[in-house]
Design a protein around this motif. Structure first.
Motif, PDB file in Angstrom:
ATOM      1  N   UNK A   1       0.864  -1.184   0.000  1.00  0.00           N
ATOM      2  CA  UNK A   1       0.000   0.000   0.000  1.00  0.00           C
ATOM      3  C   UNK A   1       0.893   1.224   0.000  1.00  0.00           C
ATOM      4  N   UNK A   2       0.844   1.958  -1.087  1.00  0.00           N
ATOM      5  CA  UNK A   2       1.735   3.104  -1.242  1.00  0.00           C
ATOM      6  C   UNK A   2       1.343   4.261  -0.331  1.00  0.00           C
ATOM      7  N   UNK A   3       2.349   4.890   0.247  1.00  0.00           N
ATOM      8  CA  UNK A   3       2.105   6.149   0.946  1.00  0.00           C
ATOM      9  C   UNK A   3       1.836   7.228  -0.094  1.00  0.00           C
ATOM     10  N   UNK A   4       1.045   8.239   0.255  1.00  0.00           N
ATOM     11  CA  UNK A   4       0.830   9.342  -0.695  1.00  0.00           C
ATOM     12  C   UNK A   4       2.162   9.963  -1.093  1.00  0.00           C
ATOM     13  N   UNK A   5       2.346  10.196  -2.384  1.00  0.00           N
ATOM     14  CA  UNK A   5       3.598  10.778  -2.867  1.00  0.00           C
ATOM     15  C   UNK A   5       3.648  12.264  -2.546  1.00  0.00           C
ATOM     16  N   UNK A   6       4.816  12.840  -2.728  1.00  0.00           N
ATOM     17  CA  UNK A   6       4.977  14.273  -2.467  1.00  0.00           C
ATOM     18  C   UNK A   6       4.066  15.099  -3.362  1.00  0.00           C
ATOM     19  N   UNK A   7       3.816  14.608  -4.581  1.00  0.00           N
ATOM     20  CA  UNK A   7       2.951  15.345  -5.499  1.00  0.00           C
ATOM     21  C   UNK A   7       1.504  15.324  -5.044  1.00  0.00           C
ATOM     22  N   UNK A   8       1.140  14.288  -4.261  1.00  0.00           N
ATOM     23  CA  UNK A   8      -0.231  14.184  -3.778  1.00  0.00           C
ATOM     24  C   UNK A   8      -0.448  15.007  -2.520  1.00  0.00           C
ATOM     25  N   UNK A   9       0.608  15.181  -1.734  1.00  0.00           N
ATOM     26  CA  UNK A   9       0.453  15.851  -0.443  1.00  0.00           C
ATOM     27  C   UNK A   9       0.872  17.314  -0.457  1.00  0.00           C
ATOM     28  N   UNK A  10       1.716  17.717  -1.416  1.00  0.00           N
ATOM     29  CA  UNK A  10       2.198  19.105  -1.397  1.00  0.00           C
ATOM     30  C   UNK A  10       2.182  19.740  -2.780  1.00  0.00           C
ATOM     31  N   UNK A  11       1.212  19.357  -3.589  1.00  0.00           N
ATOM     32  CA  UNK A  11       1.115  19.955  -4.909  1.00  0.00           C
ATOM     33  C   UNK A  11       1.775  19.118  -5.969  1.00  0.00           C
ATOM     34  N   UNK A  12       1.608  19.526  -7.222  1.00  0.00           N
ATOM     35  CA  UNK A  12       2.122  18.760  -8.353  1.00  0.00           C
ATOM     36  C   UNK A  12       3.642  18.845  -8.409  1.00  0.00           C
ATOM     37  N   UNK A  13       4.265  17.722  -8.749  1.00  0.00           N
ATOM     38  CA  UNK A  13       5.721  17.680  -8.868  1.00  0.00           C
ATOM     39  C   UNK A  13       6.104  16.588  -9.836  1.00  0.00           C
ATOM     40  N   UNK A  14       6.729  16.983 -10.959  1.00  0.00           N
ATOM     41  CA  UNK A  14       7.145  15.987 -11.940  1.00  0.00           C
ATOM     42  C   UNK A  14       8.130  15.013 -11.330  1.00  0.00           C
ATOM     43  N   UNK A  15       9.064  15.529 -10.538  1.00  0.00           N
ATOM     44  CA  UNK A  15      10.057  14.668  -9.900  1.00  0.00           C
ATOM     45  C   UNK A  15       9.382  13.680  -8.957  1.00  0.00           C
ATOM     46  N   UNK A  16       8.375  14.162  -8.203  1.00  0.00           N
ATOM     47  CA  UNK A  16       7.658  13.289  -7.276  1.00  0.00           C
ATOM     48  C   UNK A  16       6.912  12.208  -8.004  1.00  0.00           C
ATOM     49  N   UNK A  17       6.278  12.578  -9.140  1.00  0.00           N
ATOM     50  CA  UNK A  17       5.519  11.589  -9.898  1.00  0.00           C
ATOM     51  C   UNK A  17       6.442  10.521 -10.462  1.00  0.00           C
ATOM     52  N   UNK A  18       7.596  10.927 -10.983  1.00  0.00           N
ATOM     53  CA  UNK A  18       8.518   9.963 -11.573  1.00  0.00           C
ATOM     54  C   UNK A  18       9.086   9.029 -10.513  1.00  0.00           C
ATOM     55  N   UNK A  19       9.386   9.586  -9.333  1.00  0.00           N
ATOM     56  CA  UNK A  19       9.945   8.756  -8.266  1.00  0.00           C
ATOM     57  C   UNK A  19       8.932   7.736  -7.794  1.00  0.00           C
ATOM     58  N   UNK A  20       7.639   8.104  -7.886  1.00  0.00           N
ATOM     59  CA  UNK A  20       6.590   7.228  -7.389  1.00  0.00           C
ATOM     60  C   UNK A  20       6.148   6.206  -8.432  1.00  0.00           C
ATOM     61  N   UNK A  21       6.650   6.348  -9.667  1.00  0.00           N
ATOM     62  CA  UNK A  21       6.133   5.533 -10.760  1.00  0.00           C
ATOM     63  C   UNK A  21       6.742   4.144 -10.827  1.00  0.00           C
ATOM     64  N   UNK A  22       7.960   3.979 -10.368  1.00  0.00           N
ATOM     65  CA  UNK A  22       8.639   2.701 -10.506  1.00  0.00           C
ATOM     66  C   UNK A  22       8.471   1.817  -9.288  1.00  0.00           C
ATOM     67  N   UNK A  23       9.054   0.609  -9.343  1.00  0.00           N
ATOM     68  CA  UNK A  23       8.977  -0.298  -8.200  1.00  0.00           C
ATOM     69  C   UNK A  23       9.792   0.225  -7.026  1.00  0.00           C
ATOM     70  N   UNK A  24       9.350  -0.088  -5.828  1.00  0.00           N
ATOM     71  CA  UNK A  24      10.077   0.322  -4.634  1.00  0.00           C
ATOM     72  C   UNK A  24      11.223  -0.644  -4.374  1.00  0.00           C
TER      73      UNK A  24
END
Length: 506
Positions: free
Chosen positions: A307-330
């Motif tokens: 269960x993924x934690x909310x990414x930085x883009x979800x909790x503090x606004x849009x962020x391309x870097x946050x979305x990319x970091x959240x896109x791959x496997x942990x």
């Protein structure tokens, strides 16, 4: 030179006698009826047909090769994602990147603990719990189990309250008793519960998860009986003279009978489905397999869902870097994939994909729940006839019942009228009274020995699940047994007849 490494010498020596006894029992010319193993036989005719068709229609030469993908065949990962999104009601959509397919739930737990713990670390495990944890958690991860006991579970005097007590006080007691609190890494909970076969309320789970977040512990939810929840399938019988039922909205409802305390059927809620406070959310792992819910333990198909934690883009606004970091496997899913991918049998993945994508899958789930309810009623009627206290099941293929430590204990229990769970009026007929006044043939002998060697029926003794009479006492609670009822009706009837005759209850 030692035959084994130091890490395996002690473990292998300890388990060898049990393995030898099990092999001898299973290869004996005189076979016993097995109501000890938690296997569901009720859907096997339909599942066999689906698997036969899968081989005939979908098995190709490529199916004999190593599996495609990492962490499971990509098509199977997609099927699993769709399955979880439909049946587990997740707050956030489960995606294929959240899923790692493993060779069974036990292997999944093994790999997960090997990934997040160092040798010698400890984990909290809500007790009573499946006896296999003692073996699997030690074998390769080499970690210590700290059992966590709530007062309600130890007393077993009110089925409604068993899993409705806050877990936090018991968790605090358990972790405060640790010599090195920094080496406690995770909390493992089985929901639906094994061996109690009931579900935890949402608020209890939410509170426990938030506590793990505060403590920095990984929350591991073993949900292998998730779709064996039959609490919403009509009314359920109960030893306390009340009826368990649910509303059409699947919310718990109580129906009191004879003025006794109300009982509630709590429906299953996955850790994926809970609304959680972001700042209190720990790492969360959900484990499931086809073994229990789909009656196919031989497939060795398990699955880990992060269960993924909310990414930085979800909790503090849009962020391309946050979305990319959240896109791959942990890192965790990568570790699990490394430990599991080469162990996955392609033929089992073919079968599992065929099951999950079958047009009749929804009907199979409904049919399974109905059959579990019907077989639960069969064993409930017999237990009430015997005057045997039991915890009414709502989720899973077994029931936890008191058969006594020595033959004759149940008769004395009835005569004393000091029941752990009060019996209903049907127990007070003339037949039952005569049974209670009679002396069983094997009076005073060990119940488990009599069942194993005289009745030729296997059940799981409650003490193997680390049942206790008091949360503060190490003394085991004896006389209880977990009895699997998800076997063909004629087999169940034969086994119950044998048990009743051997214990002088028929």
């Amino acid at each position: 030179m030692a035959e084994l490494s130091s890490r395996m010498q002690k473990t292998a020596s300890a388990i060898l006698p049990k393995i030898a006894a099990t092999i001898a029992e299973r290869t004996s010319a005189v076979r016993k009826i097995d109501l000890a193993t938690a296997e569901n036989w009720l859907l096997r005719p339909e599942i066999v047909e689906i698997c036969k068709n899968a081989i005939q229609e979908n098995l190709t030469e490529a199916g004999l090769s190593y599996p495609d993908g990492f962490g499971g065949d990509p098509k199977l990962q997609e099927a699993f994602a769709a399955f979880f999104n439909k049946y587990f009601d997740p707050v956030s959509k489960v995606e294929t990147r959240d899923i790692v397919v493993t060779p069974g739930a036990s292997s999944c737990l093994d790999s997960l603990l090997f990934s997040i713990c160092e040798a010698g670390d400890s984990i909290l495990v809500l007790a009573p719990y499946w006896s296999g944890f003692d073996f699997h958690f030690l074998l390769r991860p080499n970690i210590n189990i700290i059992p966590v006991y709530t007062d309600a579970v130890c007393l077993l005097d009110n089925p409604d309250d068993l899993l409705s007590e806050s877990l936090v006080p018991a968790l605090e007691r358990a972790i405060d008793g640790c010599e090195d609190k920094n080496r406690v890494k995770a909390f493992v909970i089985t929901n639906p519960h094994n061996p109690i076969a009931r579900c935890y309320p949402k608020h209890i789970l939410q509170e426990a998860i938030h506590w793990c977040g505060k403590r920095g512990l990984h929350y591991i939810s073993d949900e292998v009986y998730a779709i064996s929840d039959f609490s919403s399938v009509g009314a359920l019988p109960d030893t306390n003279g009340v009826t368990l039922s649910t509303t059409s909205a699947n919310e718990p409802v109580a129906l009191p009978v004879n003025g006794l305390k109300e009982q509630f059927a709590i429906p299953f809620t996955s850790a994926l489905a809970l609304e959680l406070e972001t700042d209190k959310m720990p790492a969360i792992s959900v484990i499931w397999s086809t073994s229990k819910d789909l009656g196919s333990s031989g497939f060795r198909m398990g699955v880990h869902v992060s269960r993924r934690r909310p990414s930085s883009s979800q909790t503090s606004g849009d962020s391309t870097e946050g979305r990319e970091a959240d896109a791959g496997p942990s890192l965790l899913t990568t570790s699990l994939g490394l430990l599991s991918t080469t162990q996955l049998p392609t033929i089992s993945m073919l079968f599992t994909h065929a099951l999950l994508t079958s047009e009749s899958f929804d009907e199979l789930v409904a049919r399974n729940r109905q059959r579990l309810r019907e077989h639960h009623e069969i064993i409930s009627r017999r237990l009430r006839k015997w005057g045997a206290p039991f915890i009414p099941a709502t989720s899973g293929p077994y029931v936890l019942a008191y058969l006594g430590v020595k033959v004759g204990d149940l008769q004395r229990h009835g005569r004393d009228r000091d029941a752990i769970a009060p019996s209903d009026e049907s127990q007070h007929n003339e037949v039952t009274k005569r049974q209670r006044m009679s002396t069983p043939e094997h009076e005073g002998e060990d119940v488990m020995d009599v069942l194993r060697h005289k009745a030729m029926v296997l059940v799981s003794p409650g003490k193997s699940f680390r049942m206790r009479g008091k949360s503060t006492s190490p003394e085991p609670m004896e006389g209880w047994a977990r009895i699997n009822f998800a076997v063909p009706a004629d087999v169940l009837d034969d086994a119950l007849n044998r048990i009743g005759e051997a214990l002088g209850l028929e």
